[in-house]
Design a protein around this motif. Structure first.
Motif, PDB file in Angstrom:
ATOM      1  N   LEU A   1       0.828  -1.205   0.000  1.00 13.24           N
ATOM      2  CA  LEU A   1       0.000   0.000   0.000  1.00 13.24           C
ATOM      3  C   LEU A   1       0.860   1.253   0.000  1.00 13.24           C
ATOM      4  CD1 LEU A   1      -2.682   1.394   0.197  1.00 13.24           C
ATOM      5  CD2 LEU A   1      -2.682   0.997   2.654  1.00 13.24           C
ATOM      6  N   LEU A   2       1.934   1.195   0.832  1.00 16.46           N
ATOM      7  CA  LEU A   2       2.856   2.324   0.893  1.00 16.46           C
ATOM      8  C   LEU A   2       3.488   2.561  -0.472  1.00 16.46           C
ATOM      9  CD1 LEU A   2       3.826   4.255   3.024  1.00 16.46           C
ATOM     10  CD2 LEU A   2       5.698   2.716   3.526  1.00 16.46           C
ATOM     11  N   GLY A   3       3.928   1.469  -1.119  1.00 15.08           N
ATOM     12  CA  GLY A   3       4.532   1.589  -2.438  1.00 15.08           C
ATOM     13  C   GLY A   3       3.565   2.166  -3.447  1.00 15.08           C
ATOM     14  N   ARG A   4       2.297   1.732  -3.366  1.00 20.65           N
ATOM     15  CA  ARG A   4       1.286   2.251  -4.285  1.00 20.65           C
ATOM     16  C   ARG A   4       1.111   3.757  -4.104  1.00 20.65           C
ATOM     17  NH1 ARG A   4      -4.065   3.374  -3.042  1.00 20.65           N
ATOM     18  NH2 ARG A   4      -5.493   3.427  -4.803  1.00 20.65           N
ATOM     19  N   GLU A   5       1.043   4.183  -2.836  1.00 24.90           N
ATOM     20  CA  GLU A   5       0.864   5.612  -2.562  1.00 24.90           C
ATOM     21  C   GLU A   5       2.040   6.417  -3.108  1.00 24.90           C
ATOM     22  OE1 GLU A   5      -1.736   7.129  -1.203  1.00 24.90           O
ATOM     23  OE2 GLU A   5      -2.718   5.176  -1.195  1.00 24.90           O
ATOM     24  N   LEU A   6       3.253   5.885  -2.886  1.00 22.48           N
ATOM     25  CA  LEU A   6       4.433   6.626  -3.340  1.00 22.48           C
ATOM     26  C   LEU A   6       4.468   6.694  -4.863  1.00 22.48           C
ATOM     27  CD1 LEU A   6       7.149   5.425  -0.832  1.00 22.48           C
ATOM     28  CD2 LEU A   6       5.840   7.530  -0.857  1.00 22.48           C
ATOM     29  N   ARG A   7       4.143   5.563  -5.521  1.00 20.55           N
ATOM     30  CA  ARG A   7       4.128   5.576  -6.985  1.00 20.55           C
ATOM     31  C   ARG A   7       3.094   6.565  -7.502  1.00 20.55           C
ATOM     32  NH1 ARG A   7       4.899   0.248  -6.544  1.00 20.55           N
ATOM     33  NH2 ARG A   7       2.727  -0.326  -6.832  1.00 20.55           N
ATOM     34  N   LEU A   8       1.924   6.580  -6.864  1.00 17.47           N
ATOM     35  CA  LEU A   8       0.876   7.497  -7.286  1.00 17.47           C
ATOM     36  C   LEU A   8       1.331   8.948  -7.162  1.00 17.47           C
ATOM     37  CD1 LEU A   8      -2.492   6.094  -5.909  1.00 17.47           C
ATOM     38  CD2 LEU A   8      -1.911   6.607  -8.276  1.00 17.47           C
ATOM     39  N   SER A   9       1.971   9.258  -6.027  1.00 16.84           N
ATOM     40  CA  SER A   9       2.356  10.655  -5.836  1.00 16.84           C
ATOM     41  C   SER A   9       3.502  11.014  -6.772  1.00 16.84           C
ATOM     42  CB  SER A   9       2.754  10.897  -4.385  1.00 16.84           C
ATOM     43  OG  SER A   9       3.881  10.142  -4.082  1.00 16.84           O
ATOM     44  N   LEU A  10       4.332  10.024  -7.132  1.00 17.18           N
ATOM     45  CA  LEU A  10       5.416  10.282  -8.084  1.00 17.18           C
ATOM     46  C   LEU A  10       4.841  10.596  -9.459  1.00 17.18           C
ATOM     47  CD1 LEU A  10       8.384  10.200  -7.425  1.00 17.18           C
ATOM     48  CD2 LEU A  10       8.536   7.985  -8.573  1.00 17.18           C
ATOM     49  N   ARG A  11       3.761   9.889  -9.818  1.00 20.67           N
ATOM     50  CA  ARG A  11       3.197  10.096 -11.159  1.00 20.67           C
ATOM     51  C   ARG A  11       2.358  11.359 -11.223  1.00 20.67           C
ATOM     52  NH1 ARG A  11       2.059   3.729 -12.078  1.00 20.67           N
ATOM     53  NH2 ARG A  11       4.266   3.202 -12.112  1.00 20.67           N
ATOM     54  N   HIS A  12       1.826  11.788 -10.090  1.00 16.53           N
ATOM     55  CA  HIS A  12       1.159  13.089 -10.058  1.00 16.53           C
ATOM     56  C   HIS A  12       2.100  14.092  -9.401  1.00 16.53           C
ATOM     57  CE1 HIS A  12      -2.410  10.305 -10.037  1.00 16.53           C
ATOM     58  NE2 HIS A  12      -2.656  11.067 -11.082  1.00 16.53           N
ATOM     59  N   GLY A  13       3.268  14.258 -10.002  1.00 11.60           N
ATOM     60  CA  GLY A  13       4.313  15.060  -9.369  1.00 11.60           C
ATOM     61  C   GLY A  13       3.872  16.471  -9.040  1.00 11.60           C
ATOM     62  N   ALA A  14       3.065  17.065  -9.925  1.00 15.17           N
ATOM     63  CA  ALA A  14       2.674  18.459  -9.718  1.00 15.17           C
ATOM     64  C   ALA A  14       1.859  18.602  -8.445  1.00 15.17           C
ATOM     65  CB  ALA A  14       1.875  18.954 -10.913  1.00 15.17           C
TER      66      ALA A  14
ATOM     67  N   LEU B   1       6.101  11.061   3.914  1.00 14.60           N
ATOM     68  CA  LEU B   1       7.198  10.923   2.947  1.00 14.60           C
ATOM     69  C   LEU B   1       7.027  11.882   1.779  1.00 14.60           C
ATOM     70  CD1 LEU B   1       7.711   7.062   2.873  1.00 14.60           C
ATOM     71  CD2 LEU B   1       9.233   8.791   3.823  1.00 14.60           C
ATOM     72  N   THR B   2       5.792  12.137   1.365  1.00 12.25           N
ATOM     73  CA  THR B   2       5.594  12.970   0.183  1.00 12.25           C
ATOM     74  C   THR B   2       5.392  14.441   0.523  1.00 12.25           C
ATOM     75  OG1 THR B   2       3.240  12.495   0.228  1.00 12.25           O
ATOM     76  CG2 THR B   2       4.598  11.113  -1.178  1.00 12.25           C
ATOM     77  N   THR B   3       5.022  14.767   1.776  1.00  7.91           N
ATOM     78  CA  THR B   3       4.814  16.169   2.139  1.00  7.91           C
ATOM     79  C   THR B   3       5.737  16.610   3.266  1.00  7.91           C
ATOM     80  OG1 THR B   3       2.504  15.835   1.607  1.00  7.91           O
ATOM     81  CG2 THR B   3       3.061  17.878   2.698  1.00  7.91           C
TER      82      THR B   3
END
Lengths: 221, 291
Positions: A7-20, A103-105
């Motif tokens: 789940l963590l990996g999915r979230e990180l991949r998602l946020s990487l692909r919506h970089g903006a 991790l993303t914010t």
């Protein structure tokens, strides 16, 4: 644990692909902080004195920005139901989301705080205390924010409601964090404030995911 | 259809139902047009403990209707006695002079602000654990009342602070934590009304109320943990009060009156909420019947 990491990996991949989307919070942080020298004047004594407060308040507000979509997309397309059916307790789902949010914010905000403190003319020897407070502080904010996001899931105008719920709960973090950053300039130790911040984090770490999990269960029921 | 008419019908309807003692709890709930879980089979529930006896809205309306006038009268009488005694006849303070009289309004409001939040949290536990329908309604109604008492506490505290400290507001621990309590009340009020399905609002509000409970010990002990401008407590359970007995009596009367008043307002509001739900149920049923 495997599901948690997936789940963590999915979230990180998602946020990487919506970089903006991910960078928007960081951009807001930079912009909001750079408004202060324009508003109160560029005098270095004044700016350096209130720099920790500016950075803390702006980091707090910036961390709120992505919360609206933390569960929103999953709730709308039904993935949240599937996640809750995955066999993991709801609290673990909430914890994974909180870790992903940090991790993303939280981590980018932490990285951006040091150059901003220099730009605000904060003396360099006072910056480690600021960052040392921001590290547990942003983690606690991520946990509290996840809790708020889970509670307002499905509400009308949830995005407006969310700050109303999270900001009062975040006041202790702000108080101890800003105090830790302030003490060093006065020649005192930041240790007691940092320990209190860590204590707040230690209390939030088990409690917030539990409450957020209950909120998620109530949202999909 | 006018409101009083519907209410009259509801009353008469429930009155008829009361006579039929054999009617089961579920039928009564249905008659009260509160259809919470239509999918559960209509089994006769256990006679149940105290908690579930009062989940029956008809019984609640009867009991609360009988208690409410006495409660309201006692609340008004005690509050008036306590305040008149305190504001006009109690001795002035040797240091603060007549300004101390704000205490008789301020201190009971502060107690009730915290006690109201405890009541809100208790209702939230009943709502989350037992899905108690009346606890849901009571929690929604406690919110605005508690927020009003907190606002009264903050406003009178501010008026008291001006002559004593020379400032309307200081950012010390006690004042800040009570301000946070006020925001928690406001957040709860906004949250429970923000959902299209009321059930969802009750759950979310209950979770928020329980999370906000961490603020109460902070309020209580803020004057001990931090060096605040606000004075520490003069009255405690474990030691004699550090206050002249001629001031203690009116304060106690006012506090008792405030407490009963808080209960009376919440009771009246909860009664109104139950009736509103009945009316909505009746109107919905009528709308479904008309082709």
């Amino acid at each position: 644990m495997k599901v948690f990491l997936a789940l963590l990996g999915r979230e990180l991949r998602l946020s990487l692909r919506h970089g903006a989307d991910t960078l928007a919070a960081l951009l807001f942080f930079f912009l909001a902080v750079s408004l202060f020298p324009l508003a109160i004047g560029p005098g270095p004594e004044m700016l350096g004195r209130i720099a920790p407060g500016i950075i803390w308040v702006c980091a707090l507000l910036a961390a709120l920005l992505p919360l609206d979509r933390l569960f929103g997309a999953d709730f709308e397309d039904g993935s949240l139901d599937l996640l809750l059916l995955s066999g993991q307790p709801a609290a673990a789902i909430a914890l994974a989301k909180a870790v992903a949010h940090w991790l993303t914010t939280g981590l980018p905000l932490l990285a951006g705080a040091a150059p901003l403190a220099v730009m605000l003319r904060r003396p360099p020897e006072a910056i480690p205390a600021l960052l040392g407070g921001l590290l547990p502080g942003t983690m606690t904010l991520s946990l509290l924010g996840t809790l708020g996001a889970a509670i307002v899931l499905g509400a009308r105008r949830g995005g407006v409601l969310l700050p109303l719920l999270v900001l009062p709960l975040a006041t202790p973090v702000l108080i101890f964090g800003a105090a830790a950053a302030d003490t060093v300039a006065g020649g005192l130790s930041a240790r007691p404030h940092l320990l209190l911040l860590a204590a707040v984090l230690a209390a939030a770490l088990p409690l917030c995911p539990l409450a957020a999990g209950a909120g998620l269960r109530a949202a999909v029921e | 259809m006018c409101r009083a008419d519907v209410q009259g019908r509801t009353e008469r309807r429930s009155g008829r139902l009361q006579t039929a003692a054999a009617l089961s709890y579920d039928r009564l709930m249905e008659a009260a047009a509160i259809t919470r879980q239509p999918e559960t089979p209509p089994t006769t529930p256990r006679p149940g403990g105290m908690l579930h006896r009062f989940a029956n809205p008809g019984r609640f309306l009867r009991l609360s209707g009988a208690v409410l006038p006495w409660l309201a009268a006692a609340a008004l009488g005690l509050t008036a006695t306590g305040l008149v005694w305190g504001l006009l006849f109690a001795p002035a303070d040797w240091q603060q002079g007549d300004a101390v009289r704000i205490m008789y309004v301020h201190v009971p409001a502060a107690w009730l602000a915290s006690a109201g939040y405890v009541a809100l949290a208790a209702c939230s536990v009943a709502s989350l654990v037992w899905r108690h329908p009346l606890a849901d309604l009571a929690a929604v109604e406690i919110g605005p009342v508690g927020a009003s008492f907190t606002a009264l506490c903050l406003a009178t505290g501010s008026l008291w602070g001006r002559p004593m400290w020379g400032a309307w507001w200081v950012w010390d621990a006690r004042l800040t934590s009570v301000l946070v309590l006020f925001f928690l009340y406001l957040g709860h009020i906004a949250l429970v009304r923000a959902f299209d399905e009321p059930e969802r609002g009750y759950r979310a509000g209950a979770i928020l109320a329980l999370v906000g409970l961490v603020n109460l010990p902070v309020i209580k002990f803020s004057v001990d943990w931090w060096n605040t401008l606000h004075q520490p407590a003069s009255i405690s359970f474990t030691s004699a009060p550090t206050m002249y007995v001629g001031m203690l009596w009116p304060l106690g009367l006012a506090a008792l009156g405030y407490t009963l008043g808080f209960a009376a307002i919440v009771l009246a509001r909860t009664r109104a909420a139950v009736m509103e739900r009945r009316i909505r149920g009746l109107l919905m049923a009528r709308a479904e019947q008309t082709p």
